[in-house]
Design an enzyme around this catalytic site. Structure first.
Site, PDB file in Angstrom:
ATOM      1  CG  ASP A  97      63.298  79.981 -17.729  1.00  0.00           C
ATOM      2  OD1 ASP A  97      62.870  81.026 -17.199  1.00  0.00           O
ATOM      3  OD2 ASP A  97      63.024  78.845 -17.323  1.00  0.00           O
ATOM      4  CG  HIS A 109      58.676  78.772 -18.511  1.00  0.00           C
ATOM      5  ND1 HIS A 109      58.141  77.820 -17.683  1.00  0.00           N
ATOM      6  CD2 HIS A 109      59.865  79.110 -17.948  1.00  0.00           C
ATOM      7  CE1 HIS A 109      58.945  77.601 -16.662  1.00  0.00           C
ATOM      8  NE2 HIS A 109      60.003  78.385 -16.803  1.00  0.00           N
ATOM      9  CG  ASP A 111      60.011  80.661 -10.752  1.00  0.00           C
ATOM     10  OD1 ASP A 111      60.966  80.481  -9.980  1.00  0.00           O
ATOM     11  OD2 ASP A 111      59.705  79.838 -11.656  1.00  0.00           O
ATOM     12  CG  HIS A 165      55.894  80.822 -11.650  1.00  0.00           C
ATOM     13  ND1 HIS A 165      56.581  79.624 -11.701  1.00  0.00           N
ATOM     14  CD2 HIS A 165      55.143  80.786 -10.518  1.00  0.00           C
ATOM     15  CE1 HIS A 165      56.245  78.902 -10.639  1.00  0.00           C
ATOM     16  NE2 HIS A 165      55.373  79.576  -9.917  1.00  0.00           N
ATOM     17  CG  ASP A 211      58.183  81.063 -15.479  1.00  0.00           C
ATOM     18  OD1 ASP A 211      58.836  81.958 -16.048  1.00  0.00           O
ATOM     19  OD2 ASP A 211      58.579  80.503 -14.437  1.00  0.00           O
ATOM     20  CG  ASP A 264      64.156  81.510 -13.423  1.00  0.00           C
ATOM     21  OD1 ASP A 264      62.968  81.812 -13.388  1.00  0.00           O
ATOM     22  OD2 ASP A 264      64.565  80.440 -13.942  1.00  0.00           O
ATOM     23  CE  LYS A 268      62.436  75.561 -18.535  1.00  0.00           C
ATOM     24  NZ  LYS A 268      63.077  75.624 -17.233  1.00  0.00           N
ATOM     25  CD1 TRP A 270      57.675  73.515 -15.345  1.00  0.00           C
ATOM     26  CD2 TRP A 270      59.234  72.904 -13.860  1.00  0.00           C
ATOM     27  NE1 TRP A 270      58.873  73.392 -16.016  1.00  0.00           N
ATOM     28  CE2 TRP A 270      59.835  73.025 -15.138  1.00  0.00           C
ATOM     29  CE3 TRP A 270      60.034  72.519 -12.781  1.00  0.00           C
ATOM     30  CZ2 TRP A 270      61.206  72.775 -15.356  1.00  0.00           C
ATOM     31  CZ3 TRP A 270      61.390  72.264 -12.993  1.00  0.00           C
ATOM     32  CH2 TRP A 270      61.966  72.398 -14.262  1.00  0.00           C
ATOM     33  CD  GLU A 291      56.112  77.030 -14.085  1.00  0.00           C
ATOM     34  OE1 GLU A 291      56.083  76.413 -12.994  1.00  0.00           O
ATOM     35  OE2 GLU A 291      56.933  77.930 -14.331  1.00  0.00           O
TER      36      GLU A 291
HETATM   37  C1  RNT Z   1      61.253  76.086 -13.961  1.00  0.00           C
HETATM   38  C2  RNT Z   1      59.941  76.599 -13.512  1.00  0.00           C
HETATM   39  C3  RNT Z   1      59.568  76.310 -12.085  1.00  0.00           C
HETATM   40  C4  RNT Z   1      60.703  76.469 -11.104  1.00  0.00           C
HETATM   41  C5  RNT Z   1      60.295  76.443  -9.656  1.00  0.00           C
HETATM   42  C6  RNT Z   1      61.459  76.253  -8.745  1.00  0.00           C
HETATM   43  O1  RNT Z   1      61.639  76.542 -15.186  1.00  0.00           O
HETATM   44  O2  RNT Z   1      59.856  77.963 -13.752  1.00  0.00           O
HETATM   45  O3  RNT Z   1      58.464  77.059 -11.734  1.00  0.00           O
HETATM   46  O4  RNT Z   1      61.406  77.659 -11.340  1.00  0.00           O
HETATM   47  O5  RNT Z   1      59.316  75.529  -9.451  1.00  0.00           O
HETATM   48 ZN    ZN Z   2      58.154  78.998 -12.962  1.00  0.00          ZN
END
Ligand code: RNT
Ligand code: ZN
Length: 417
Positions: free
Chosen positions: A293, A261, A325, A285, A258, A295, A227, A184, A225
């Site tokens: 985003d 994302h 994640d 993720h 993810d 998390d 985004k 990523w 990955e």
């Molecule tokens: C960031 C991505 C990525 C990170 C990690 C720490 O938006 O989701 O995967 O969160 O690699």
């Molecule tokens: Zn991620």
């Protein structure tokens, strides 16, 4: 009523629908979730001169007790894993290398810098996954890495990613389970670009160089990955969904989706079936975006349940690599891992306790009334009784009793740091 009695009653309710609860439990036992190490220290890592978190991601909160050494992080992970039923995996980032006080640039990292992690994983029966770290570094300060106009900067990150795939291969070989190495990058622009193509062309070329190096697929799987935006890359992200989807398809790589994302009304659960029709494997993720985003810790919400249903009803438990994640520094970090991972497992259990074949059949027949009615009724079936029984059987705390262990650990260990 005892856990056992509750279980027996619940089991009968599911058996009426032809669901073999004992089989479900056996299947669940064998599902491994990849638990991300970075919840334990707010994505700090152990570099000799650690840089502030960058890359448009952010951790908020200052709950006491975060891990500041590899030993502390491993101890915290062990605590969390002891509260989670099943055998799982731990997902590392390059910044968690151990270099014995020596400054080792990221493009120079080698398997030997992860020997302690591998030893620990062996002792605890865990698999390991890996990520190159293309943020929190002076060479990422422009917000560009693999797509940077400067060739030297690109080369640095290309070499870091190549080395990372070899570290993944080492994990896979040592632990007898392939590692997922996921790339990523934060690359993007805050404001409207005047050229969207050139950075993407450069990213494509960089990836080609990274993947040109032979790494044994029996031990390492490569993922990319995408985004949609990050803080400071609101207008344009080089590695967009379409970019990586096409890249992965053409080059036989895994797409990692993810859940934070995508656009807010777009769901990963609705993408899984389309992905599975065209790729053998898919990586996730699982995160929880709140307005952005962000998390947040994964909760047992509708989208999590739907993701699990898509994996289970499409018979894809061995094709979808489930990673977590999230990072929340405002609550106990061991609890964060425990809550999020237990929820992921609960969602999978819930999905297996639904008469999926029958519901599919109803849809085929156009019987949408019964489809909706049953889907709603199953929401209040006694799935909690099966979950409690499963926890007991697996030797982990039942219901909220795990919280007592976290509180004790907090007093004895975390608050003394
Ligand atoms: C960031 C991505 C990525 C990170 C990690 C720490 O938006 O989701 O995967 O969160 O690699
Ligand atoms: Zn991620």
């Amino acid at each position: 009523m005892s856990i056992q009695e509750n279980f027996e009653l619940a089991k009968k309710a599911y058996e009426k629908w032809g669901i073999n609860v004992d089989e479900v439990i056996e299947t669940l036992k064998n599902i491994s979730i990849s638990v991300h190490c970075w919840q334990g220290d707010d994505i700090g890592g152990f570099e000799v001169n650690p840089k502030e978190l960058s890359g448009g991601i952010s951790v908020t909160g200052n709950y006491p007790g975060k891990a500041t050494t590899p030993e502390e992080l491993r101890a915290d992970l062990e605590k969390a894993l002891s509260l989670i039923p099943g055998k799982h995996r731990v997902n590392l980032h390059a910044i968690y290398a151990e270099t014995n006080g020596e400054v080792v640039e990221r493009d120079r990292l080698e398997p030997k810098h992860f020997e302690n992690w591998v030893k620990w994983a062996k002792e605890n029966g865990l698999g390991l996954d890996y990520n190159p770290t293309l943020f929190s570094h002076p060479k990422a300060d422009d917000g560009l890495t693999l797509s940077h106009p400067n060739e030297e900067i690109r080369e640095f990150w290309i070499n870091h990613c190549i080395g990372s795939r070899k570290i993944g291969e080492y994990f896979g070989k040592e632990l007898d389970t392939p590692a997922l190495t996921n790339i990523w990058i934060p690359d993007g622009y805050k404001d409207i670009p005047s050229d969207r193509l050139t950075p993407r062309k450069r990213l494509k070329e960089s990836l080609d160089k990274i993947f040109a190096v032979e790494v044994d697929e029996r031990f390492n799987l490569d993922a990319v990955e995408s985004k949609v935006f990050g803080i400071g890359s609101e207008s344009y992200v080089v590695g967009s969904h379409e970019f990586y989807l096409n890249y992965a398809m053409k080059n036989n790589k895994l797409c990692l989706l993810d859940t934070g994302h995508y656009h807010p009304t777009e769901t990963v659960s609705n993408k899984i079936s389309s992905m599975l029709l065209f790729s053998e494997k898919l990586a996730l993720h699982v995160s929880r975006p709140v307005r952005w985003d962000s998390d947040h810790v994964v909760i047992l919400d509708d989208e999590l349940k739907e993701i699990a249903l898509e994996i289970v009803r499409n018979d894809a438990l061995d094709r979808v690599i489930i990673g977590l994640d999230f990072f929340d520094a405002s609550i106990n970090r061991v609890a964060a891992w425990t809550i999020g991972t237990r929820n992921m497992i609960k969602a999978l259990l819930n999905a297996m306790l639904v008469p999926n074949e029958h519901l599919k059949q109803l849809q085929e027949e156009g019987n949408f009334t019964e489809r909706l009615a049953l889907m709603e009724e199953f929401k209040t079936y006694p799935f909690g009784a099966i979950w409690d029984y499963y926890c007991k059987k697996m030797g982990v705390p039942v219901k909220e009793s795990w919280l007592e262990e976290v509180k004790a650990y907090e007093q004895e260990v975390l608050f003394k740091r």
